[in-house]
Design an enzyme around this catalytic site. Structure first.
Site, PDB file in Angstrom:
ATOM      1  N   CYS A  67      16.176  -6.800   0.166  1.00 59.74           N
ATOM      2  CA  CYS A  67      16.328  -7.996   1.006  1.00 59.74           C
ATOM      3  C   CYS A  67      17.668  -8.663   0.752  1.00 59.74           C
ATOM      4  O   CYS A  67      18.099  -9.502   1.520  1.00 59.74           O
ATOM      5  CB  CYS A  67      15.205  -8.973   0.754  1.00 59.74           C
ATOM      6  SG  CYS A  67      15.305  -9.705  -0.867  1.00 59.74           S
ATOM      7  N   GLU A  70      16.884  -6.674  11.569  1.00 56.16           N
ATOM      8  CA  GLU A  70      16.927  -6.281  10.155  1.00 56.16           C
ATOM      9  C   GLU A  70      16.630  -4.782  10.107  1.00 56.16           C
ATOM     10  O   GLU A  70      15.525  -4.351  10.453  1.00 56.16           O
ATOM     11  CB  GLU A  70      15.883  -7.035   9.325  1.00 56.16           C
ATOM     12  CG  GLU A  70      15.981  -6.642   7.865  1.00 56.16           C
ATOM     13  CD  GLU A  70      14.926  -7.250   6.949  1.00 56.16           C
ATOM     14  OE1 GLU A  70      13.817  -7.545   7.413  1.00 56.16           O
ATOM     15  OE2 GLU A  70      15.215  -7.398   5.754  1.00 56.16           O
ATOM     16  N   GLU A  98       0.832  -1.218   0.000  1.00 56.29           N
ATOM     17  CA  GLU A  98       0.000   0.000   0.000  1.00 56.29           C
ATOM     18  C   GLU A  98       0.862   1.263   0.000  1.00 56.29           C
ATOM     19  O   GLU A  98       0.356   2.367  -0.099  1.00 56.29           O
ATOM     20  CB  GLU A  98      -0.969  -0.015   1.194  1.00 56.29           C
ATOM     21  CG  GLU A  98      -0.329  -0.027   2.576  1.00 56.29           C
ATOM     22  CD  GLU A  98       0.057  -1.429   3.079  1.00 56.29           C
ATOM     23  OE1 GLU A  98       0.526  -2.255   2.272  1.00 56.29           O
ATOM     24  OE2 GLU A  98      -0.081  -1.680   4.294  1.00 56.29           O
TER      25      GLU A  98
END
Ligand code: NAD
Length: 501
Positions: free
Chosen positions: A285, A386, A180
């Site tokens: 990633c 992360e 979104e």
């Protein structure tokens, strides 16, 4: 009067649908901080509409010949190629990544479409003649039905292209729920699919949040779910989807280590660390987030990295000389900056602090300069979490074995790399390391479209990697047929278990 904000609408059955839920979310231009659009957030009913549309289209699409499906895919490939500048610009406007990087994303997406163009070859089954006397057996791969894709913000064109071109080429219909945060490019590409001749209802886009995701995971007519995003949501999607009887592949987050041995080519290692650490502002990633420097490697490498950082141009991704853009939202930028402060508080050395960066004319943009943190220890949050931003941590180890132990103990296993000129050490690393994608003097080892992409451990929940040969396996189910034609010599009732004769 202020210009009304554009709405990003659902694209169902080949056309836009007015939003029904009354819920919208702001979409920012991360370089300016301004709200440029609002995206509709689907209700359960709107998701049901998309799934019903896809389900209705499935009957005809699964029966469409390979020639017809291939033609649509080739047409789509041509249109994406023709519109690559428009797609790249949309990516930069909503994600923030610089245009050259956005072009790289489009190129890697195109390669996935090209792979799907070969579906006629990929779907071939096998046949054995005379498995018993005058009996043949063969296997065919068939589509699953309605497949769903749920995708992250960081590759809003490419990651969906890991999914829907191949799923659709295999004869499935598709419901895509993109991020979104940068949703427009998905609608643009869906329009191109229909321009290429896709029948109505084969690809459907619903925008939304948890409400839409949960409905897709529970919907009885969704056969399979491909997810890419953070680890906690990947695990949730995997557990919820499989509990509802679906085939699920859920790719999660990462913490990628780049090991540098003392014999490495330090210029190559420095170029690679800077490119892989700060490219796309670290929002990949497969970004390198930890440099593991063995022996005296850090003393040789870090000055070279600092030199390169000093020359990096951070700015609006639309400007031709920008090499690194902003982060996706203000909240995310502040969270990333918080890790730098935490590292400092935990006793690490902040060699380069990007928090003071100002980008002229972009005071409200979500910028953070490159950060380099030395003497990081595995107990610090800057190491364990992360971060998903332009923060490169350096851990110094005495030996190769200590470096390997760090990777072994890391809960993620997405990508990793070793930099060395010692072939034996590289060979040992490749053999030993518990990670799905490995680079040898290559910092971002993203597989080509004709291999498959996937991490190990908490970077992937499910059995199959995404796209490539595993993608075909994921989006099809195997059927085995045993066939004979009547022959008067072989008649008679036989209650025994069938045996080859
Ligand atoms: P995210 O997990 O926040 O969102 C991914 C998708 O899940 C979005 O479509 C989002 O709307 C939806 N979602 C978010 N919260 C949800 C909830 N509570 N319930 C149900 N659905 C929810 O990820 P992101 O911030 O968009 O993307 C960054 C993350 O994705 C990073 O962790 C990155 O490592 C990971 N990623 C992994 C890969 C890979 O191939 N392994 C590739 C790209 C990104």
């Amino acid at each position: 009067m202020n210009k009304p904000v554009d709405h990003v609408l659902h694209h169902i059955g080949g056309r836009y649908k007015e939003a029904q839920s009354g819920r919208f979310k702001d979409v920012f231009n991360p370089a300016t901080g301004a709200v440029q659009k609002q995206v509709a957030l689907a209700s359960v009913e709107e998701v049901d509409d998309a799934v019903a549309t896809a389900q209705e289209a499935f009957g005809e699409w699964r029966a469409a010949s390979l020639a017809v499906r291939t033609k649509v895919l080739f047409g789509f490939r041509e249109l994406v190629h023709q519109h690559r500048d428009d797609i790249a610009r949309l990516l930069t406007l909503e994600h923030g990544k610089v245009l050259s990087d956005a072009h790289g994303e489009v190129q890697r997406g195109l390669e996935n479409i090209e792979y799907a163009c070969g579906v006629a070859q990929l779907m071939k089954g096998e046949l054995s003649e005379n498995v018993s006397t005058r009996v043949d057996s063969y296997s065919i791969r068939q589509p699953l039905g309605v497949c769903a894709g749920i995708t992250p913000f960081n590759f809003p064109a490419m990651v969906p292209m890991w999914m829907y071109p191949l799923a659709i080429a295999c004869g499935n219909t598709f419901v895509l729920k993109p991020s979104e945060r940068d949703p427009s490019v998905t609608n643009f590409c869906a329009e191109l699919m229909y321009k290429a001749g896709l029948p109505d209802g084969v690809l459907n886009v619903v925008h939304g949040d948890k409400v839409a995701v949960d409905r897709l995971l529970e919907h009885p007519d969704v056969a399979a779910v491909s997810f890419v995003g953070s680890t906690p949501i990947a695990q949730y999607v995997y557990e919820t989807g499989t509990k509802h009887g679906k085939r699920v592949q859920a790719l999660g987050g990462a913490k990628n280590h780049m090991v540098v041995l003392p014999d490495a080519d330090m210029d190559l290692a420095a170029d690679s660390a800077v490119g892989a650490g700060y490219g796309s502002a670290g929002e990949r990633c497969m970004a390198i987030s930890v440099l593991v420097c063995v022996g005296n490697a850090a003393d040789k490498l870090l000055p070279k990295i600092q030199d390169r950082i000093a020359k990096l141009k951070v700015g609006n991704g639309l400007e031709a000389d920008s090499e690194m853009g902003p982060l996706i939202t203000k909240e995310h930028r502040d969270r990333v900056a918080g890790f730098v402060e935490a590292g400092k508080g935990d006793g690490a050395t902040v060699l380069v602090d990007g928090r003071s960066l100002k980008v002229q004319g972009h005071d409200d943009g979500f910028f953070l300069g490159p950060c380099l943190i030395d003497h990081v220890k595995p107990s610090m949050s800057v190491y364990t979490e992360e971060i998903f931003g332009p923060v490169l941590s350096v851990v110094r180890t005495e030996t190769y074995d200590e470096a390997m132990q760090l990777i072994d103990e890391c809960p993620y296993g997405n990508g990793t790399a070793i930099f060395t000129n010692d072939g034996g050490a590289a060979r040992k690393f490749q053999h030993d390391v518990p990670v799905g994608m490995v680079g040898i003097n290559v910092p971002i080892p993203v597989p080509m479209s004709y291999y498959s992409f996937g991490g190990w451990k908490q970077s992937l929940f499910g059995d199959l990697h995404i796209y490539g040969p595993d993608g075909v396996r994921f989006y099809t189910q195997n059927k085995v047929v045993i066939s004979r034609w009547p022959d008067p010599r072989f008649r008679g009732v036989d209650l025994g278990f069938p045996q080859s004769k």
